[in-house]
Design a protein around this motif. Structure first.
Motif, PDB file in Angstrom:
ATOM      1  N   ARG A  87       0.836  -1.209   0.000  1.00 50.65           N
ATOM      2  CA  ARG A  87       0.000   0.000   0.000  1.00 50.65           C
ATOM      3  C   ARG A  87       0.863   1.249   0.000  1.00 50.65           C
ATOM      4  NH1 ARG A  87      -3.853   1.433   5.065  1.00 50.65           N
ATOM      5  NH2 ARG A  87      -1.825   1.283   6.068  1.00 50.65           N
ATOM      6  N   GLU A  88       1.884   1.278   0.841  1.00 42.52           N
ATOM      7  CA  GLU A  88       2.747   2.451   0.920  1.00 42.52           C
ATOM      8  C   GLU A  88       3.501   2.708  -0.375  1.00 42.52           C
ATOM      9  OE1 GLU A  88       5.090   1.585   4.345  1.00 42.52           O
ATOM     10  OE2 GLU A  88       3.530   2.215   5.764  1.00 42.52           O
ATOM     11  N   GLU A  89       3.706   1.644  -1.161  1.00 39.34           N
ATOM     12  CA  GLU A  89       4.352   1.784  -2.471  1.00 39.34           C
ATOM     13  C   GLU A  89       3.337   2.063  -3.573  1.00 39.34           C
ATOM     14  OE1 GLU A  89       7.473   2.006  -2.941  1.00 39.34           O
ATOM     15  OE2 GLU A  89       8.231   1.349  -0.993  1.00 39.34           O
ATOM     16  N   GLY A  90       2.049   2.129  -3.210  1.00 36.54           N
ATOM     17  CA  GLY A  90       1.016   2.411  -4.202  1.00 36.54           C
ATOM     18  C   GLY A  90       0.675   1.225  -5.071  1.00 36.54           C
ATOM     19  N   VAL A  91       0.828   0.007  -4.524  1.00 40.73           N
ATOM     20  CA  VAL A  91       0.577  -1.218  -5.290  1.00 40.73           C
ATOM     21  C   VAL A  91      -0.695  -1.897  -4.777  1.00 40.73           C
ATOM     22  CG1 VAL A  91       1.502  -3.465  -5.975  1.00 40.73           C
ATOM     23  CG2 VAL A  91       3.058  -1.535  -5.647  1.00 40.73           C
ATOM     24  N   PRO A  92      -1.797  -1.833  -5.513  1.00 40.32           N
ATOM     25  CA  PRO A  92      -2.999  -2.548  -5.087  1.00 40.32           C
ATOM     26  C   PRO A  92      -2.833  -4.052  -5.232  1.00 40.32           C
ATOM     27  CG  PRO A  92      -3.355  -1.565  -7.233  1.00 40.32           C
ATOM     28  CD  PRO A  92      -2.006  -1.090  -6.762  1.00 40.32           C
ATOM     29  N   GLY A 315     -12.175  -4.030  -5.348  1.00 35.83           N
ATOM     30  CA  GLY A 315     -11.769  -5.386  -4.983  1.00 35.83           C
ATOM     31  C   GLY A 315     -10.375  -5.478  -4.417  1.00 35.83           C
ATOM     32  N   ALA A 316      -9.577  -4.405  -4.509  1.00 35.44           N
ATOM     33  CA  ALA A 316      -8.234  -4.442  -3.927  1.00 35.44           C
ATOM     34  C   ALA A 316      -8.347  -4.524  -2.409  1.00 35.44           C
ATOM     35  CB  ALA A 316      -7.446  -3.204  -4.331  1.00 35.44           C
ATOM     36  N   VAL A 317      -7.499  -5.353  -1.784  1.00 42.17           N
ATOM     37  CA  VAL A 317      -7.632  -5.602  -0.346  1.00 42.17           C
ATOM     38  C   VAL A 317      -6.835  -4.624   0.509  1.00 42.17           C
ATOM     39  CG1 VAL A 317      -8.064  -8.062  -0.747  1.00 42.17           C
ATOM     40  CG2 VAL A 317      -5.720  -7.274  -0.343  1.00 42.17           C
ATOM     41  N   ASN A 318      -5.956  -3.841  -0.107  1.00 41.06           N
ATOM     42  CA  ASN A 318      -5.062  -2.964   0.657  1.00 41.06           C
ATOM     43  C   ASN A 318      -5.062  -1.533   0.143  1.00 41.06           C
ATOM     44  OD1 ASN A 318      -3.788  -3.522  -1.823  1.00 41.06           O
ATOM     45  ND2 ASN A 318      -1.771  -3.151  -0.932  1.00 41.06           N
ATOM     46  N   PHE A 319      -6.082  -1.140  -0.587  1.00 39.04           N
ATOM     47  CA  PHE A 319      -6.011   0.052  -1.413  1.00 39.04           C
ATOM     48  C   PHE A 319      -7.387   0.698  -1.471  1.00 39.04           C
ATOM     49  CE2 PHE A 319      -5.200   2.258  -5.509  1.00 39.04           C
ATOM     50  CZ  PHE A 319      -3.858   2.605  -5.366  1.00 39.04           C
ATOM     51  N   PRO A 320      -7.459   2.034  -1.509  1.00 35.89           N
ATOM     52  CA  PRO A 320      -8.774   2.676  -1.653  1.00 35.89           C
ATOM     53  C   PRO A 320      -9.493   2.164  -2.899  1.00 35.89           C
ATOM     54  CG  PRO A 320      -7.090   4.305  -1.125  1.00 35.89           C
ATOM     55  CD  PRO A 320      -6.363   3.023  -1.410  1.00 35.89           C
ATOM     56  N   ASN A 321     -10.754   1.827  -2.746  1.00 33.71           N
ATOM     57  CA  ASN A 321     -11.517   1.240  -3.847  1.00 33.71           C
ATOM     58  C   ASN A 321     -12.244   2.306  -4.653  1.00 33.71           C
ATOM     59  OD1 ASN A 321     -12.582  -2.173  -3.236  1.00 33.71           O
ATOM     60  ND2 ASN A 321     -10.636  -1.200  -2.745  1.00 33.71           N
ATOM     61  N   VAL A 322     -12.012   2.318  -5.951  1.00 36.69           N
ATOM     62  CA  VAL A 322     -12.699   3.203  -6.884  1.00 36.69           C
ATOM     63  C   VAL A 322     -13.157   2.359  -8.060  1.00 36.69           C
ATOM     64  CG1 VAL A 322     -12.499   5.172  -8.442  1.00 36.69           C
ATOM     65  CG2 VAL A 322     -11.329   5.221  -6.239  1.00 36.69           C
ATOM     66  N   ASP A 323     -14.446   2.391  -8.364  1.00 36.69           N
ATOM     67  CA  ASP A 323     -14.993   1.658  -9.504  1.00 36.69           C
ATOM     68  C   ASP A 323     -15.383   2.679 -10.563  1.00 36.69           C
ATOM     69  OD1 ASP A 323     -15.787  -0.425 -11.056  1.00 36.69           O
ATOM     70  OD2 ASP A 323     -17.599  -0.888  -9.933  1.00 36.69           O
ATOM     71  N   LEU A 324     -14.758   2.598 -11.734  1.00 34.44           N
ATOM     72  CA  LEU A 324     -14.836   3.682 -12.705  1.00 34.44           C
ATOM     73  C   LEU A 324     -15.445   3.261 -14.033  1.00 34.44           C
ATOM     74  CD1 LEU A 324     -11.189   4.891 -12.139  1.00 34.44           C
ATOM     75  CD2 LEU A 324     -13.225   6.043 -11.303  1.00 34.44           C
ATOM     76  N   PRO A 325     -16.213   4.158 -14.644  1.00 34.59           N
ATOM     77  CA  PRO A 325     -16.624   3.933 -16.035  1.00 34.59           C
ATOM     78  C   PRO A 325     -15.528   4.426 -16.973  1.00 34.59           C
ATOM     79  CG  PRO A 325     -17.578   5.971 -15.233  1.00 34.59           C
ATOM     80  CD  PRO A 325     -16.795   5.389 -14.074  1.00 34.59           C
ATOM     81  N   VAL A 326     -15.575   3.982 -18.213  1.00 39.11           N
ATOM     82  CA  VAL A 326     -14.664   4.521 -19.224  1.00 39.11           C
ATOM     83  C   VAL A 326     -15.208   5.868 -19.678  1.00 39.11           C
ATOM     84  CG1 VAL A 326     -13.694   4.184 -21.528  1.00 39.11           C
ATOM     85  CG2 VAL A 326     -13.959   2.238 -19.976  1.00 39.11           C
ATOM     86  N   LYS A 327     -14.336   6.874 -19.780  1.00 35.67           N
ATOM     87  CA  LYS A 327     -14.742   8.209 -20.216  1.00 35.67           C
ATOM     88  C   LYS A 327     -14.119   8.478 -21.580  1.00 35.67           C
ATOM     89  CE  LYS A 327     -16.722  12.220 -19.187  1.00 35.67           C
ATOM     90  NZ  LYS A 327     -18.152  12.347 -18.833  1.00 35.67           N
ATOM     91  N   HIS A 328     -14.920   8.522 -22.598  1.00 35.28           N
ATOM     92  CA  HIS A 328     -14.408   8.717 -23.953  1.00 35.28           C
ATOM     93  C   HIS A 328     -14.124  10.196 -24.212  1.00 35.28           C
ATOM     94  CE1 HIS A 328     -15.215   4.572 -25.032  1.00 35.28           C
ATOM     95  NE2 HIS A 328     -16.432   4.690 -24.507  1.00 35.28           N
ATOM     96  N   GLY A 329     -13.133  10.440 -25.054  1.00 33.02           N
ATOM     97  CA  GLY A 329     -12.806  11.804 -25.439  1.00 33.02           C
ATOM     98  C   GLY A 329     -11.939  12.545 -24.442  1.00 33.02           C
ATOM     99  N   THR A 330     -11.412  11.848 -23.439  1.00 32.55           N
ATOM    100  CA  THR A 330     -10.546  12.467 -22.433  1.00 32.55           C
ATOM    101  C   THR A 330      -9.318  11.593 -22.225  1.00 32.55           C
ATOM    102  OG1 THR A 330     -11.600  11.326 -20.575  1.00 32.55           O
ATOM    103  CG2 THR A 330     -12.542  13.461 -21.231  1.00 32.55           C
ATOM    104  N   SER A 331      -8.354  12.136 -21.476  1.00 33.47           N
ATOM    105  CA  SER A 331      -7.211  11.353 -21.001  1.00 33.47           C
ATOM    106  C   SER A 331      -7.395  11.114 -19.511  1.00 33.47           C
ATOM    107  CB  SER A 331      -5.902  12.102 -21.246  1.00 33.47           C
ATOM    108  OG  SER A 331      -5.655  12.268 -22.630  1.00 33.47           O
TER     109      SER A 331
END
Length: 401
Positions: A87-92, A315-331
Motif C-alpha cells: 500500500r505504501e508503495e502504491g501497489v494494489p 476489490g483491492a484488499v489494501n487500497f482505496p476502492n474506486v470503480d470507474l466507467p470509461v470516459k471517452h474523449g478524455t485522457s
C-alpha cells in the motif's frame, strides 16, 4: 505507453494468460513458486505479478521493485504479501474471494461424510487386503449438528449444503452475519464447540485466529465429535489435535492446510497426524478443482484488466476502492499520494496552470494514502503526469489512456 509486462507464477490456470494476452498485455507463465532471491532477479523485467499461496512477497521484494503496478493473488488468502508495504508503495493487491467457494464447500461435505463412515481407514485397509465390514463407529450425518466457525462466503455455502442434507447448523463469527436457512448464530466459540458433532473452520489467518484451536478448545468439543480444517494451517495446534485424537475424545479429523507445507509437489510432506486413525490428510486442495482454478484465473485477470486499462481498484484488499466507467474523449490520469492535507490542491494547481479542463475527478482515501483519478481534456496528459509525479507527496502517477 507500452503494454504492461505480466508474470504469472505457481502454474496459474492458462485461461488467465489467454485472457490477458487477448487484452494486449505481454504475459509469461512459470510453474513454480519463486524464492525471494529469484523474484529480485525476475521482477525488474515485469510490471505486474500474479501469484498463488506459496510465493512470498516481502518488504525487500517490494522496495526493490517500486515499478510494480499491481499484484494479484490467484486464491482467497493474501497473507503471503506484505500488504502494508505494498500500500505504501502504491501497489494494489487483488485476490479471488468468491471463485473457489463451491469447491471448498463440497470438499468439507465430502470429508464430513467420510469421517462419519471411517472411509479413509476402511479404504486403506481394503487396499492391503483387510475386510472391515462392520457398523461399529459408523454413523449417518443426518440429524447431527454442524458447527461452522467463520460464516463468510465458504462457511455460509457449507451451511446451505449441510442443511439440505438434514443437518442442524450453528455458526460463530466475530462479525454479525445474517443466518441462511435455519442456521443459528452462537454467542461464543465455546458455545458452538459444546453442541457440535462436526466443527469446520473457515477463518482467515490473523493474529486472533493463530492457534485458535488448541488443547482447551478440543476439551470443550463433544466427545466423539470431528474437526475439519480447510482454512489456514496456523489456526490449529497440531500436537494438541493429535493428543485429542489419541485419547479418543475426538473421533476423527480432516485437515487440508498445515502450519508448514511443502513448497512444491517434489518435496516430502511430514505431519504428526500421519498414521493416526480416522484422519484424512489432503494437500491443500480445497480450491483445487478445474472449475475453481478457471474461475479464479478469470476473476483476477479481470481485476488486472480493469486496473491497468481503466484505473478501477474495486476489490483491492489494501487500497482505496474506486470503480470507474470509461470516459471517452478524455485522457485519464491516476495518482497515488500520501493522504495529507493540501495534496489535492497542489495537483489541481498543476492542471490549472496547464490550462487543462477537468472533465471528471474521483478520490478515495484511507488513513495512509489517497487514490485520485482525473479525466482531463488535454493533449499533454503524459507531461502533466510527469509533473504531478514530482510532487514530494506523490507516490506514483500514470496515464491509462
Amino acid at each position: 505507453m507500452s503494454a504492461p509486462r505480466i508474470l504469472l507464477v505457481e502454474n496459474i490456470h492458462e485461461v488467465a494468460k489467454e485472457k490477458l494476452l487477448d487484452e494486449g498485455f505481454k504475459v509469461d507463465l512459470i510453474a513454480h513458486a519463486p524464492s525471494e532471491e529469484e523474484l529480485l532477479k525476475l521482477l525488474p523485467n515485469y510490471d505486474v505479478l500474479g501469484i498463488r499461496s506459496k510465493t512470498e512477497i516481502t518488504k525487500k521484494v517490494l522496495e526493490n521493485n517500486k515499478h510494480l503496478l499491481t499484484i494479484g493473488c490467484f486464491c482467497i488468502g493474501t497473507n503471503q504479501v506484505d500488504l502494508k508495504v505494498a500500500r505504501e508503495e502504491g501497489v494494489p493487491v487483488f485476490n479471488a474471494p468468491h471463485s473457489n467457494t463451491r469447491s471448498v464447500a463440497e470438499l468439507v461435505i465430502a470429508e464430513m461424510i467420510a469421517l462419519s463412515r471411517q472411509l479413509g481407514d476402511r479404504n486403506t485397509k481394503a487396499h492391503v487386503g483387510e475386510w472391515v465390514k462392520s457398523a461399529a463407529g459408523s454413523k449417518e450425518v443426518r440429524g447431527k449438528t454442524l458447527g461452522i466457525v467463520g460464516y463468510g462466503h465458504i462457511g455460509s455455502q457449507v451451511s446451505i449444503l449441510a442443511e439440505s442434507m438434514g443437518l442442524k447448523v450453528v455458526f460463530f463469527d466475530v462479525l454479525k452475519k445474517l443466518p441462511l436457512g435455519n442456521a443459528v448464530a452462537m454467542s461464543t466459540l465455546e458455545e458452538l464447540l459444546k453442541v457440535s458433532d462436526f466443527v469446520t473452520l473457515h477463518v482467515p489467518e490473523t493474529p486472533e485466529t493463530k492457534d485458535m484451536m488448541g488443547a482447551k478448545q478440543f476439551a470443550q468439543m463433544k466427545k466423539d465429535s470431528y474437526l475439519i480444517n480447510a482454512s489456514r494451517g496456523t489456526v490449529v495446534v497440531i500436537e494438541d489435535l493429535v493428543a485429542a485424537l489419541k485419547s479418543k475424545h475426538i473421533a476423527g479429523c480432516a485437515i487440508d492446510v498445515f502450519p508448514e507445507e511443502p513448497a512444491s509437489n517434489k518435496e516430502k510432506f511430514q505431519s504428526p497426524l500421519q498414521g493416526v486413525s480416522n484422519v484424512i490428510l489432503t494437500p491443500h486442495i480445497g480450491g483445487s478443482t478445474e472449475e475453481a482454478q478457471y474461475a479464479i484465473g478469470m476473476e483476477v485477470a479481470e481485476s488486472f484488466r480493469r486496473y491497468l486499462k481503466i484505473g478501477s481498484s474495486s476489490g483491492a484488499v489494501n487500497f482505496p476502492n474506486v470503480d470507474l466507467p470509461v470516459k471517452h474523449g478524455t485522457s485519464r490520469l491516476l495518482n497515488v499520494h500520501k493522504n495529507q492535507p493540501g495534496v489535492l490542491g497542489e495537483i489541481n494547481s498543476i492542471i490549472s496552470r496547464a490550462g487543462a479542463n477537468i472533465e471528471g475527478q474521483f478520490l478515495s482515501t484511507d488513513e495512509r494514502i489517497g487514490y485520485l483519478v482525473m479525466d482531463v481534456h488535454s493533449s499533454h496528459a503524459q507531461s502533466l503526469a510527469e509533473e504531478i509525479e514530482k510532487l514530494p507527496r506523490s507516490i506514483r502517477t500514470r496515464v491509462v489512456y
